[in-house]
Design a protein around this motif. Structure first.
Motif, PDB file in Angstrom:
ATOM      1  N   THR A   1       0.846  -1.188   0.000  1.00 41.41           N
ATOM      2  CA  THR A   1       0.000   0.000   0.000  1.00 41.41           C
ATOM      3  C   THR A   1       0.882   1.239   0.000  1.00 41.41           C
ATOM      4  OG1 THR A   1      -1.680  -1.169   1.283  1.00 41.41           O
ATOM      5  CG2 THR A   1      -1.865   1.230   1.173  1.00 41.41           C
TER       6      THR A   1
ATOM      7  N   SER B   1      -2.307   0.670  -4.492  1.00 37.02           N
ATOM      8  CA  SER B   1      -2.222  -0.599  -3.761  1.00 37.02           C
ATOM      9  C   SER B   1      -2.047  -1.748  -4.743  1.00 37.02           C
ATOM     10  CB  SER B   1      -3.483  -0.837  -2.920  1.00 37.02           C
ATOM     11  OG  SER B   1      -3.520   0.030  -1.811  1.00 37.02           O
TER      12      SER B   1
ATOM     13  N   ALA C   1       3.817   7.146   2.939  1.00 42.42           N
ATOM     14  CA  ALA C   1       3.927   5.829   3.568  1.00 42.42           C
ATOM     15  C   ALA C   1       3.955   4.751   2.492  1.00 42.42           C
ATOM     16  CB  ALA C   1       2.757   5.585   4.510  1.00 42.42           C
TER      17      ALA C   1
ATOM     18  N   ARG D   1       3.705   0.639   2.720  1.00 46.84           N
ATOM     19  CA  ARG D   1       3.485  -0.466   3.658  1.00 46.84           C
ATOM     20  C   ARG D   1       3.480  -1.799   2.932  1.00 46.84           C
ATOM     21  NH1 ARG D   1      -0.045   3.568   5.657  1.00 46.84           N
ATOM     22  NH2 ARG D   1       0.589   4.281   7.739  1.00 46.84           N
TER      23      ARG D   1
ATOM     24  N   ASP E   1       2.598  -5.566   3.834  1.00 41.62           N
ATOM     25  CA  ASP E   1       1.898  -6.336   4.863  1.00 41.62           C
ATOM     26  C   ASP E   1       1.659  -5.499   6.113  1.00 41.62           C
ATOM     27  OD1 ASP E   1       0.911  -8.766   4.170  1.00 41.62           O
ATOM     28  OD2 ASP E   1       2.750  -9.877   4.587  1.00 41.62           O
ATOM     29  N   GLY E   2       1.340  -4.232   5.926  1.00 40.25           N
ATOM     30  CA  GLY E   2       1.028  -3.348   7.042  1.00 40.25           C
ATOM     31  C   GLY E   2       2.224  -2.698   7.712  1.00 40.25           C
ATOM     32  N   GLU E   3       3.453  -3.118   7.375  1.00 40.31           N
ATOM     33  CA  GLU E   3       4.649  -2.542   7.993  1.00 40.31           C
ATOM     34  C   GLU E   3       5.217  -1.447   7.095  1.00 40.31           C
ATOM     35  OE1 GLU E   3       7.543  -5.426   9.048  1.00 40.31           O
ATOM     36  OE2 GLU E   3       6.119  -6.735  10.089  1.00 40.31           O
ATOM     37  N   ASP E   4       5.431  -0.256   7.676  1.00 42.41           N
ATOM     38  CA  ASP E   4       5.906   0.886   6.904  1.00 42.41           C
ATOM     39  C   ASP E   4       7.391   0.714   6.574  1.00 42.41           C
ATOM     40  OD1 ASP E   4       6.326   3.279   5.669  1.00 42.41           O
ATOM     41  OD2 ASP E   4       5.596   4.535   7.312  1.00 42.41           O
TER      42      ASP E   4
ATOM     43  N   LYS F   1      11.625   1.533   8.532  1.00 40.12           N
ATOM     44  CA  LYS F   1      12.552   0.452   8.861  1.00 40.12           C
ATOM     45  C   LYS F   1      14.004   0.909   8.780  1.00 40.12           C
ATOM     46  CE  LYS F   1       9.803  -3.627   7.685  1.00 40.12           C
ATOM     47  NZ  LYS F   1       9.940  -4.222   9.033  1.00 40.12           N
TER      48      LYS F   1
END
Length: 544
Positions: free
Chosen positions: A17, A37, A73, A75, A77-80, A84
């Motif tokens: 996303t 997405s 942003a 992402r 799997d929902g992790e930005d 990281k």
């Protein structure tokens, strides 16, 4: 605001996303508020002209833009990904997210063999033994369509054709079966049959992974090949000047595009507008039963290397008349470029004869040979690597004049340079600029000007539009047609894009494994191909 709804395919849960993504290089806004997405197992194509922000968007996903300011942003799997650490990103690159780069020669290390480079990826991310990694590497090369994959493991990048190097890049990207594959022009250097194989390979890998936890591999395809988009993608996102202007299903975008820019892209197809060749037109360049051999190393029974010979061109005979375009088509490694270089006198032959205006090229010596060079010119596939980055456009275009026309004064030379630049659609303001300051289409115009300035009789065009987007391709093809009409030039046009060949060529020679298997008028070859290999090429290109 160019942010569009994050619509994904039916029943496709988002894997990636992107929200309000902006990328700046200094004061330049390269990507402007993009939202997109990609669902699990979904195939999305990102299209647009050169410089529209497609590749920058892909590199931002991998965090490979060290000199850029990125906001928004991204992402997985929902992790930005933007939050990281660099160490965490190194763990994701290659295993969870892989990328196929557009130019394989710069992406592959010239000092290591193909096998070493693919195996390194497998060992690093999967932790398997080196022997097993080499076995997997050989299977990957075979799946991507490279002949003799085990032998090719021990080849270096420069020993492969452009299409073969691109297949190696694809094999490296697929080595660890990533969840997300970013494919930046993955089939640009590939012929139509291998392109079809790669499309089927990606689909097959998606099917293999679909039953596993997390679903199949998702693909973001960056391309200017609209035929590939139509055959491969499920959804299309269109970028213009860093902004996302339209998204939708493939059917919707191709049948009813809403944005004017999308409509212009869809309409940009090669148009045939060539004049017929006069019956009395003389033959300018002719190859008679030409063969070309290369020395090669083969593994012996005891593990030692032994020398062998590889026949790249086998008894090929073709000719080019004044005002005529000869199209040479065939798969990567079929001998197209090798034959063309031999016709230019730039490649040693093992047999046969090559004549320019009825005289053997081998007989040219001294100043005669220098004069011959001015009559036979070449435009290469990649204008960026063929233009010196350290020289101004004036020096690049005028270099041939300095060598072949030393009698011209500096002012006369500059007038000739300005005149030929005007012929290709550029003005004198470009004289003191450098190649990196121009787009791909402009660089190709400069490469054409460099050949045209010497007033050649024959120009070899080696994949001159494969690195260009469709709208710029159309402009360059129109330019080449106009120049041929004006100067009665003979063209040897090498391409794996049969649509381009159909628009430009008068006659076609089809090459397979170094031999010409069929030759004739372009209309006859395309409408009634006689050889099975020709029919195979046309079916792959046009889905006949």
């Amino acid at each position: 605001m160019s942010a569009l709804p994050n619509d994904v395919g039916a029943n496709a849960e988002p894997l990636l996303t992107i929200e309000h993504l902006s990328v700046r290089f200094g004061e330049t806004l390269a990507v402007d508020d993009v939202a997109l997405s990609i669902g699990r197992g979904e195939r999305v194509a990102l299209v647009g002209e050169s410089g529209s922000g497609k590749t920058v968007t892909a590199l931002a996903i991998l965090r490979l833009l060290s000199d850029a300011r990125i906001s928004g942003a991204i992402r997985l799997d929902g992790e930005d990904l933007l939050a990281k650490s660099e160490r965490a990103m190194r763990g994701l690159r290659g295993s969870d997210i892989a990328m196929i780069f557009q130019e394989p020669m710069t992406a592959l290390n010239p000092l290591y063999t193909i096998g070493e480079q693919i195996a390194e990826t497998i060992v690093l991310h999967d932790g398997v033994a080196k022997k097993e990694a080499y076995e997997r590497a050989a299977r990957l090369l075979e799946r991507t369509g490279i002949p003799e994959p085990r032998r090719r493991l021990f080849s270096y990048p420069h020993q492969l054709s452009g299409g073969q190097r691109q297949r190696v890049m694809i094999a490296m990207a697929l080595a660890c079966r990533p969840r997300l594959l970013l494919a930046d022009e993955p089939t640009t250097a590939l012929d139509v049959t291998i392109r079809g194989q790669i499309v089927e390979l990606l689909r097959e890998l998606q099917r293999d992974e679909a039953s596993k936890p997390g679903g199949g591999m998702s693909v973001l395809l960056i391309t200017h090949d609209l035929n590939l988009v139509r055959r491969f993608a499920q959804r299309v996102a269109v970028m213009e000047k860093g902004r996302l202007v339209e998204t939708g299903s493939v059917e919707q975008i191709f049948s009813a595009p809403e944005h004017p820019y999308t409509q212009r892209l869809i309409a940009s197809r090669p148009e045939r507008n060539v004049l017929p060749v006069l019956p009395i037109a003389p033959v300018l360049l002719e190859a008679k039963d030409v063969s070309v051999d290369f020395a090669t190393k083969l593994p012996g029974f005891t593990g030692w290397w032994r020398r062998g010979r590889f026949r790249a061109v086998d008894d090929a005979s073709v000719s080019v008349r004044q005002g005529e375009t000869l199209g040479i088509v065939g798969e990567s490694g079929s001998g197209k470029s090798t034959l063309a270089m031999a016709m230019l006198g730039l490649q040693r032959t093992a047999g046969g004869a090559i004549e320019f205006q009825g005289r053997l090229i081998a007989s040219y010596q001294g100043r005669d040979k220098l004069g011959l060079r001015s009559h036979l010119q070449v435009v290469f596939q990649d204008p960026f690597s063929s233009l010196s980055p350290r020289q101004t456009i004036e020096r690049i275009v005028g270099e041939g004049l300095a060598l072949h026309r030393p009698d011209l004064s500096g002012e006369e030379r500059r007038k000739r340079i300005v005149s030929v630049l005007r012929e290709v659609g550029l003005d004198r303001t470009v004289l003191q600029r450098y190649p990196h300051e121009f787009s791909g289409g402009q660089r190709q115009r400069i490469a054409i000007a460099r050949t045209l300035v010497l007033e050649p009789r024959v120009i070899v065009l080696d994949e001159p539009t494969s690195a260009l987007d469709v709208s710029i391709q159309q402009q360059v093809l129109r330019l080449l047609t106009d120049l041929q009409r004006k100067y009665n030039l003979g063209y040897v046009f090498i391409s794996h894009d049969l649509e381009v060949i159909g628009a430009m060529a008068h006659r076609v020679a089809v090459m397979q494994n170094g031999a010409i298997v069929e030759t004739g008028d372009v209309t006859r070859i395309f409408d009634e191909p006689a050889h099975p290999y020709t029919r195979k090429l046309l079916k792959a290109a046009f889905d006949r």
